[in-house]
Design a protein around this motif. Structure first.
Motif, mmCIF file in Angstrom:
data_model
loop_
_atom_site.group_PDB
_atom_site.id
_atom_site.type_symbol
_atom_site.label_atom_id
_atom_site.label_comp_id
_atom_site.label_asym_id
_atom_site.label_seq_id
_atom_site.Cartn_x
_atom_site.Cartn_y
_atom_site.Cartn_z
ATOM 1 N N GLY A 1 0.812 -1.221 0.000
ATOM 2 C CA GLY A 1 0.000 0.000 0.000
ATOM 3 C C GLY A 1 0.838 1.260 0.000
ATOM 4 O O GLY A 1 1.926 1.312 -0.584
ATOM 5 N N ARG B 1 4.420 2.407 -1.974
ATOM 6 C CA ARG B 1 4.234 3.420 -3.024
ATOM 7 C C ARG B 1 5.044 4.684 -2.713
ATOM 8 O O ARG B 1 5.811 5.164 -3.541
ATOM 9 N N ASP B 2 4.876 5.191 -1.495
ATOM 10 C CA ASP B 2 5.525 6.459 -1.156
ATOM 11 C C ASP B 2 7.042 6.314 -1.082
ATOM 12 O O ASP B 2 7.775 7.205 -1.509
ATOM 13 N N ASP C 1 1.702 6.191 6.878
ATOM 14 C CA ASP C 1 1.616 5.046 7.790
ATOM 15 C C ASP C 1 2.077 3.795 7.049
ATOM 16 O O ASP C 1 2.325 3.842 5.840
ATOM 17 N N ASP D 1 1.303 -0.179 6.189
ATOM 18 C CA ASP D 1 0.323 -1.270 6.183
ATOM 19 C C ASP D 1 1.049 -2.565 5.854
ATOM 20 O O ASP D 1 1.953 -2.593 5.010
ATOM 21 N N ARG E 1 -7.272 -7.654 -5.700
ATOM 22 C CA ARG E 1 -8.482 -7.014 -5.181
ATOM 23 C C ARG E 1 -8.177 -5.643 -4.551
ATOM 24 O O ARG E 1 -9.070 -4.977 -4.034
ATOM 25 N N ARG E 2 -6.936 -5.218 -4.624
ATOM 26 C CA ARG E 2 -6.617 -3.865 -4.154
ATOM 27 C C ARG E 2 -7.128 -2.830 -5.149
ATOM 28 O O ARG E 2 -7.544 -3.189 -6.247
ATOM 29 N N ASP E 3 -7.106 -1.558 -4.772
ATOM 30 C CA ASP E 3 -7.748 -0.574 -5.648
ATOM 31 C C ASP E 3 -6.883 -0.185 -6.852
ATOM 32 O O ASP E 3 -7.166 -0.558 -7.990
ATOM 33 N N ASN F 1 -0.953 0.952 -5.576
ATOM 34 C CA ASN F 1 -1.170 0.601 -4.171
ATOM 35 C C ASN F 1 -1.034 -0.896 -3.943
ATOM 36 O O ASN F 1 -1.332 -1.398 -2.870
ATOM 37 N N ARG G 1 -13.814 4.294 -3.665
ATOM 38 C CA ARG G 1 -12.645 4.282 -4.553
ATOM 39 C C ARG G 1 -12.621 5.512 -5.457
ATOM 40 O O ARG G 1 -11.553 5.950 -5.885
#
Ligand code: ATP
Ligand code: MG
Length: 427
Positions: free
Chosen positions: A43, A47-48, A57, A59, A134-136, A140, A182
């Motif tokens: 997540g 990504r960041d 944060d 995950d 199934r992630r958006d 991510n 979403r």
């Protein structure tokens, strides 16, 4: 079996270093691994870091069930019904640990429920790869493996990161129907990361805003805070309006934007958001109540005019308009009760600023909500909603020492008397 497009980027070929991952997240990853589970950072964290940004944060995704996770960590709480997960607490830091989710068609009994295409319960567990699909958004869905420090990409997320684009995994319309939030996440990430929204992901946004009507108002509140407090709130507003989504979140505000005074109220909201973005960039504190009072000021002002025409007193119009606008807003995006008094007070104080009565003015300076209400007054002056002279007067009073304050108040007494006399003259 892995999808042929799956790529593994070994440690030497990506920029994620353990030094940039929070110690607590590393602790959780290692303890899961040492207990024999798979454990990945996923997540926003991955990504960041790949973008060279500081994650908000961390995950974690694992094949351990929430109950397994609880057994490993004393400081762990299981949360969520729609989406059950484990929160591992380290003082103020919370590491979110989610079990791999699998595909489901809504037939898996209580744990996987789909109603009218919307996923209302998502607790069917699956494999790492199923979890990825199934992630958006593809960006991510990148996994940093604590076992070998490689990044795993099942969905083409690395390429999209390079192209700086947001792409929903799968069929966008279906994915928005499954979870309309979403759409708001698309706007939030596009604004915050300054990414483009890939065409197939972008096109349905304009048509599907109505799906937000089925999202619980409390969940929408969480989302709007993230949208407007992400540091790119002004851009988020622009995108929400471009895609016809804002009206589903703030219907009264959107309809006021289209009235005669609309440009002023829109300018006010834009101004507040730009200020908020600036404050976030400077690490200054921000209060949701301040933002909300600005968002709803247009509808409150318009309603007050209507009530005044019916003969209500100034005080009554404000109380009645505030009641109506707040309760109307809560039906779409519920603002927790704890924010209501502050919102009302910021509004109430605007009337008191306009009066400038000598003794009361000094008392007003000591009001616990003075600062917020005064900042709001300044914004109103900047967009031309009140006289700049009024805002300047309050600035002078606020910044003056005691003697200078007395002078200002004395002058005011004279000025006001003159004005009143003039007013009483018959026309
Ligand atoms: P942020 O920087 O705001 O934390 P994030 O991408 O980490 O961004 P989270 O809300 O923390 O967002 O969610 C963590 C991850 O869970 C997301 O990156 C995404 O993979 C997945 N996720 C979250 N919400 C959804 C959703 N509504 N549908 C599908 N996947 C989601
Ligand atoms: Mg996150």
């Amino acid at each position: 079996m892995q999808n042929p497009a799956t790529t593994q980027i070994p440690r030497a070929e990506h920029s994620i270093s353990r030094a940039d991952i929070s110690e607590n997240a590393l602790k959780v990853l290692y303890r899961l691994k040492n207990a024999g589970y798979e454990a990945y950072l996923v997540g926003g964290g991955v990504r960041d870091l790949l973008l060279g940004r500081k994650p908000k944060d961390f995950d974690i995704s694992t094949d351990a069930t929430p109950e397994d996770v609880r057994k490993l960590f004393r400081n762990c709480r299981l949360i969520g019904r729609r989406f059950r997960l484990a929160h591992v607490h380290f003082g103020p830091e919370i590491i979110e640990v989610a079990t791999f989710r699998g595909q489901h068609d809504g037939d898996q009994g209580d744990e996987g429920q789909i109603v009218n295409g919307m996923i209302v319960r998502d607790n069917v567990y699956g494999t790492l790869e199923e979890d990825a699909w199934r992630r958006d958004f593809s960006i991510n869905s990148l996994y940093y493996n604590i076992a070998d420090f490689a990044v795993i990409d099942f969905v083409g997320g690395v390429q999209d990161l390079k192209a700086r684009q947001l792409r929903l995994i799968g069929d966008p319309v279906q994915r928005y129907r499954e979870d309309p939030v979403r759409m708001l996440r698309a706007v939030r990430f596009a604004a915050k990361l300054d990414f483009n929204i890939e065409e197939k992901t972008e096109v349905p946004l304009t048509e599907l805003g109505y799906l937000l009507e089925d999202v619980p108002p409390a969940r929408l509140f969480e989302e709007i805070l993230k949208l407007f407090l992400s540091g790119a709130g002004a851009q988020a507003l622009e995108l929400l309006r471009r895609y016809n989504l804002f009206g589903y979140l703030f219907p009264q505000t959107e309809s006021e934007f289209n009235e005669d005074n609309g440009p002023v109220f829109l300018a006010l909201v834009e101004h507040v958001l730009r200020n908020t973005d600036q404050r976030i960039a400077e690490d200054k504190s921000i209060t949701p109540a301040f933002l909300l009072s600005a968002f709803l000021w247009g509808p409150v002002s318009a309603l007050r005019c209507a009530y005044a025409k019916r003969g209500m007193s100034e005080q009554q119009t404000l109380a009645a308009a505030a009641d109506k606008v707040i309760s109307g807003q809560n039906q779409r995006v519920s603002m927790p009760r704890r924010f209501h008094p502050a919102i009302r007070e910021i509004w109430n104080l605007q009337d008191r600023f306009a009066k400038r009565a000598p003794k009361r003015s000094l008392r007003l300076l000591k009001h616990p909500r003075f600062r917020a209400a005064y900042d709001f007054l300044l914004l109103r002056a900047e967009v031309g909603e009140v006289e700049t002279e009024l805002a300047q007067w309050w600035t002078d009073l606020y910044e003056a020492d005691e003697d200078k304050q007395k002078d200002l108040l004395n002058q005011l007494g004279q000025g006001q008397r003159r004005r009143r006399r003039r007013k009483r003259k018959p026309e």
